[in-house]
Design an enzyme around this catalytic site. Structure first.
Site, mmCIF file in Angstrom:
data_model
loop_
_atom_site.group_PDB
_atom_site.id
_atom_site.type_symbol
_atom_site.label_atom_id
_atom_site.label_comp_id
_atom_site.label_asym_id
_atom_site.label_seq_id
_atom_site.Cartn_x
_atom_site.Cartn_y
_atom_site.Cartn_z
ATOM 1 N N HIS A 194 44.356 32.009 33.764
ATOM 2 C CA HIS A 194 45.689 32.283 34.319
ATOM 3 C C HIS A 194 46.635 32.709 33.191
ATOM 4 C CE1 HIS A 194 44.616 31.033 38.297
ATOM 5 N NE2 HIS A 194 44.458 29.762 37.991
ATOM 6 N N ASP A 230 44.905 38.995 41.234
ATOM 7 C CA ASP A 230 43.788 38.167 41.705
ATOM 8 C C ASP A 230 42.582 38.283 40.772
ATOM 9 O OD1 ASP A 230 42.617 36.366 43.380
ATOM 10 O OD2 ASP A 230 41.978 37.846 44.863
ATOM 11 N N LEU A 272 65.915 46.734 35.666
ATOM 12 C CA LEU A 272 64.615 46.444 36.286
ATOM 13 C C LEU A 272 64.691 45.072 36.947
ATOM 14 C CD1 LEU A 272 61.145 47.363 35.430
ATOM 15 C CD2 LEU A 272 61.474 44.938 35.498
#
Ligand code: FPP
Ligand code: MG
Length: 302
Positions: free
Chosen positions: A52, A35, A149
């Site tokens: 972003h 965020d 992963l």
């Protein structure tokens, strides 16, 4: 920008990472709520989409840190269903960024395979443009054999929607599979979530000073350590990351206690709900097959 960065550690960072990995308990599954990208963009006088994009670069650093410290599963909140309410310019900008990154991922599948990274997109992808659905399906299928992963990208996701979709699955497929009221249980609903193959996160890391969950993994986070920092996502450093690992270690004994009692409850639930009956197993198998067939269909769509 690749999905796993070539982060260059300083001597001190490398030494601390190594000693933490060797001597301390490392969380198995970490979830990131990235965020603060737009506030960061505003502070730097750059476009929000650039914010972003820098957020994605930070995610790639985080993946490198997670791989190197021994974390086995990462979930990241990249696009909430609530984000559809943002301006069409921003939503389209975020979709273009996702298109670019999933194309990049398909170009570097060999590198991801080398690291053993499996990508899963969790969310209601049917709400997304078809070309993006196709890229997502290809990314999931091309990495599906990896198991070192697991990277779950929550895209077009909210918890409420995930739970709603799980209930729909039980209703629609359950009828076909002749499930009865007795088969419906917390465990069964859990098996119908997008996160069916993942253990719950041990640690949630949220940036930008917001101490809320924002409809993210609400079903899965009941026993997770929550770590909030005021730093905006594109500005986090390895020290913020290591701080969250230390916070996890501090709270770990409490969590273990809870997990122990949960295991007792879970085995109790399993016994009382027939989760492993042939009927339920058949239902879950059909659900998995349907989900994979949808990906196969999307991957060859034009
Ligand atoms: C939250 O900051 C961030 C987002 C809504 C988008 C995050 C997406 C990325 C980092 C790109 C990820 C792409 C892929 C394919 C994984 P915000 O916009 O809420 O910023 P604010 O809190 O300052 O308003
Ligand atoms: Mg925000």
């Amino acid at each position: 920008m690749s999905w796993v960065s070539e982060y260059e550690y300083t001597w001190l960072e490398r030494t601390i990472m190594r000693s933490l990995r060797a001597c301390a308990h490392i969380p198995h599954h970490v979830a990131f709520v990235m965020d603060g990208n737009r506030r960061f963009a505003r502070s730097q006088h750059i476009d929000k989409i650039e914010g972003h994009s820098m957020g994605f670069a930070k995610l790639a650093d985080c993946l490198r840190w997670c791989l190197d410290i021994g974390i086995r599963e990462v979930t990241t909140f990249a696009f909430s269903i609530e984000n559809f309410k943002r301006s069409s310019e921003e939503v389209e900008g975020l979709f273009n960024l996702a298109r670019e990154k999933f194309c990049k991922l398909l170009d570097e599948t060999d590198r991801l395979n080398e690291h053993g990274i499996r990508i899963r997109v969790i969310g209601n992808i049917e709400l997304l443009p078809l070309d993006l659905q196709k890229l997502i399906a290809l990314a999931m299928l091309r990495t599906e054999h990896n198991d070192k992963l697991f990277l779950n990208v929550a895209f077009s996701y909210t918890s409420r929607d995930e739970i709603t979709q799980a209930v729909k699955t039980v209703l629609e497929l359950g009828e076909e599979g002749h499930l009865t009221g007795e088969d419906i249980s917390e465990r069964l609903l859990e098996e119908c979530m997008y996160t069916r193959h993942s253990p719950p996160p041990d640690l949630v890391f949220r940036t930008s000073g917001e101490s809320r969950l924002s409809d993210f993994m609400m079903w899965q986070l009941s026993n997770s350590v929550l770590y909030f920092t005021n730093v905006l996502w594109p500005q986090i450093t390895i020290w913020n990351f290591l701080g969250s690992i230390l916070a996890f270690q501090r709270d770990r004994s409490q969590i273990n206690e809870l997990k122990r009692s949960e295991r007792i409850n879970a085995s109790h639930l399993a016994k009382s709900t027939n989760l492993y009956s042939e009927r339920v197993q058949g239902f879950l198998q059909t659900m998995d097959t349907n989900r994979r067939e949808l990906l196969l269909k999307l991957s060859v769509s034009t």
